[in-house]
Write an enzyme that holds these catalytic residues in place. Structure first.
Site, mmCIF file in Angstrom:
data_model
loop_
_atom_site.group_PDB
_atom_site.id
_atom_site.type_symbol
_atom_site.label_atom_id
_atom_site.label_comp_id
_atom_site.label_asym_id
_atom_site.label_seq_id
_atom_site.Cartn_x
_atom_site.Cartn_y
_atom_site.Cartn_z
ATOM 1 N N VAL A 136 -64.132 -36.941 -71.991
ATOM 2 C CA VAL A 136 -65.344 -37.754 -71.842
ATOM 3 C C VAL A 136 -66.598 -36.877 -71.860
ATOM 4 O O VAL A 136 -67.580 -37.177 -72.534
ATOM 5 C CB VAL A 136 -65.281 -38.582 -70.541
ATOM 6 N N LEU A 173 -53.201 -56.996 -79.807
ATOM 7 C CA LEU A 173 -52.067 -57.909 -79.898
ATOM 8 C C LEU A 173 -51.020 -57.367 -80.870
ATOM 9 O O LEU A 173 -50.323 -58.129 -81.536
ATOM 10 C CB LEU A 173 -52.526 -59.305 -80.341
ATOM 11 N N CYS A 190 -56.125 -43.527 -69.699
ATOM 12 C CA CYS A 190 -56.888 -44.577 -69.015
ATOM 13 C C CYS A 190 -56.024 -45.699 -68.438
ATOM 14 O O CYS A 190 -56.011 -45.907 -67.223
ATOM 15 C CB CYS A 190 -57.919 -45.169 -69.977
ATOM 16 N N ARG A 241 -62.388 -44.978 -77.228
ATOM 17 C CA ARG A 241 -60.994 -44.933 -77.665
ATOM 18 C C ARG A 241 -60.704 -43.539 -78.201
ATOM 19 O O ARG A 241 -61.423 -43.054 -79.083
ATOM 20 C CB ARG A 241 -60.744 -45.955 -78.770
ATOM 21 N N GLU A 242 -59.660 -42.928 -77.695
ATOM 22 C CA GLU A 242 -59.279 -41.635 -78.249
ATOM 23 C C GLU A 242 -58.919 -41.819 -79.721
ATOM 24 O O GLU A 242 -58.202 -42.737 -80.089
ATOM 25 C CB GLU A 242 -58.090 -41.048 -77.474
#
Length: 433
Positions: A11, A253, A263, A154-155
């Site tokens: 981060v 989904l 996370c 998002r990584e």
């Protein structure tokens, strides 16, 4: 703006480099000499697409610097971001805030009047109050603010997420902190990124609630996938049918072997602990955590079942080790549970990952690490796609069949069509299909 970023992990480094690219003057500080030495030498300690070029260009422009010496840079800072780790605390699942509080104690005597301290780390509700109390105790006459500015990166797509965010959440309890953070993020207004201003506690909770909700979508579709296999439906059709509803949305989904990473696992546990602390039990989140743990453990059994239950003397190729593509992060990766289950059954595990091999060696024992996908497939009784890397999306199936002892593909990410795989003489096992 003069910004100090405490912590050069995922981060801190991404945020610091992006702030510098906005035109701010950023100094990233860390206690890890090896990490700072690497950054000063132009070497990036984590894998994130585009980050090496972003860091290099801003270092060359003089906007991004790295140091071990907090005292040398903090007195000039308009804003100080705390971006240190908050791992799950052993025993109770609560976020370990020791690094956050240590940073607050260290910065307190160095802050200039009017400085804004910003929690960028993922922290439970009330952490900002404690950070403020720590600084206030050390400097009772100092005029300063404490804010919350959670990250939603998002990584593998962090730079794009930072520069083109769905939203920026700013949690403040005073107008000065809001003005400073609005000024820091002003470059994003050109992209019409919404900046959501709320109370500090609401911002702290927003981060956990967002991750818990996404984890819920993953666990939900994984359970639906299991049901699809029983009733003879295709989970991809079901996901498309429900994801087309704008109230639900199609993202997250995609069924698979369960969520992992830096996370979701720790944040869902920390949110559960917060709910317990405030006598507001979160039963849905509790179920999500349990379902995901069961999911990852069950994937090894799915592979063994595909082998007909015969395990002794068998070899399985794991394609992908990281918890997702475009990262070298192994934290809580499903590959860990899958490899353990296969090894416990007496199966030899050959593995390949484009970026996660070195990280994996510190996490999983006993794997045979291979130079590429086809090396891993050589002599294997089954190939298992664990991570959705692009390198695994277009395998030469004819070549793979020649190399393997048994043409069996267990596709835990649903990357292939059954027709194409079976046309090459493979037995194909997917998820929810």
């Amino acid at each position: 703006m003069h910004i100090v970023m405490i912590g050069t992990g995922y981060v801190g480094l991404v945020s610091g480099a992006c702030f510098a690219d906005f035109g701010h003057h950023v100094t990233c500080v860390d206690k890890d000499r090896a990490k700072i030495d690497a950054l000063l030498d132009g070497r990036i300690p984590i894998f994130e697409p585009g980050l090496d070029d972003l860091v290099a260009s801003n270092v060359a422009a003089g906007r991004l610097k790295f140091t071990l010496d907090l005292a040398d840079v903090l007195p000039q800072a308009d804003a100080v971001f705390i971006a240190v780790g908050t791992p799950s605390r052993r025993g109770d699942g609560h976020a370990d805030l020791s690094y956050v509080y240590a940073a607050a104690e260290e910065m307190a005597p160095l802050l200039r009047d009017g400085a804004v301290v910003v929690d960028k780390s993922t922290v439970p509700v009330g952490t900002g109050d404690e950070v403020e109390a720590i600084i206030r105790k050390a400097r009772p006459d100092l005029h300063f603010s404490v804010a919350s500015n959670p990250e939603f990166l998002r990584e593998g797509a962090a730079i794009d997420d930072f520069k083109r965010p769905d939203r920026v959440v700013i949690g403040v309890n005073d107008e000065h902190a809001e003005r400073v953070l609005q000024a820091i993020y002003r470059p994003l207004t050109r992209n019409e990124a919404p900046i959501l201003v709320m109370s500090r506690r609401a911002a702290e909770l927003t981060k956990y609630a967002a991750n818990a909700f996404l984890a819920t979508k993953i666990s939900f579709i994984n359970e639906i996938a299991d049901l699809c296999e029983k009733v003879g439906a295709d989970v991809r059709d079901v996901a498309r049918g429900i994801g087309s509803d704008t109230r639900i949305g199609a993202r997250f989904l995609q069924p698979g072997p369960g969520y992992g990473g830096s996370c979701f696992p720790k944040d869902t546990l920390a949110l559960l602990k917060t709910g317990q602390d405030y006598a507001a039990p979160l039963q849905i989140v509790d179920a999500v955590v349990k379902v995901n743990a069961q999911r990852k453990q069950a994937m090894g059994g799915k592979v063994i079942a595909a082998l007909g239950g015969e395990t002794q003397g068998k070899t399985v190729a794991l394609l992908g080790l990281t918890f997702k593509a475009d990262t070298d992060d192994m934290r809580d990766s499903p590959a860990i549970d899958i490899a353990a289950s296969l090894q416990a059954a007496g199966i030899t595990v050959r593995a390949y990952d484009p970026e996660g091999m070195e990280t994996s060696k510190a996490v999983i024992d006993g794997l045979v690490y291979c130079k590429d996908s086809y090396d891993a497939l050589t002599g294997a009784d089954a190939a298992v796609i664990v991570t959705e890397w692009d390198a695994f999306r277009a395998l030469d199936l004819a070549r793979a069949k020649r190399l393997m002892a048994n043409p069996l593909l267990v596709d835990l990410r649903n990357l292939y069509s059954r027709k194409d795989v079976e046309r090459h003489g493979f037995t194909y096992v997917a998820v929810g299909r």
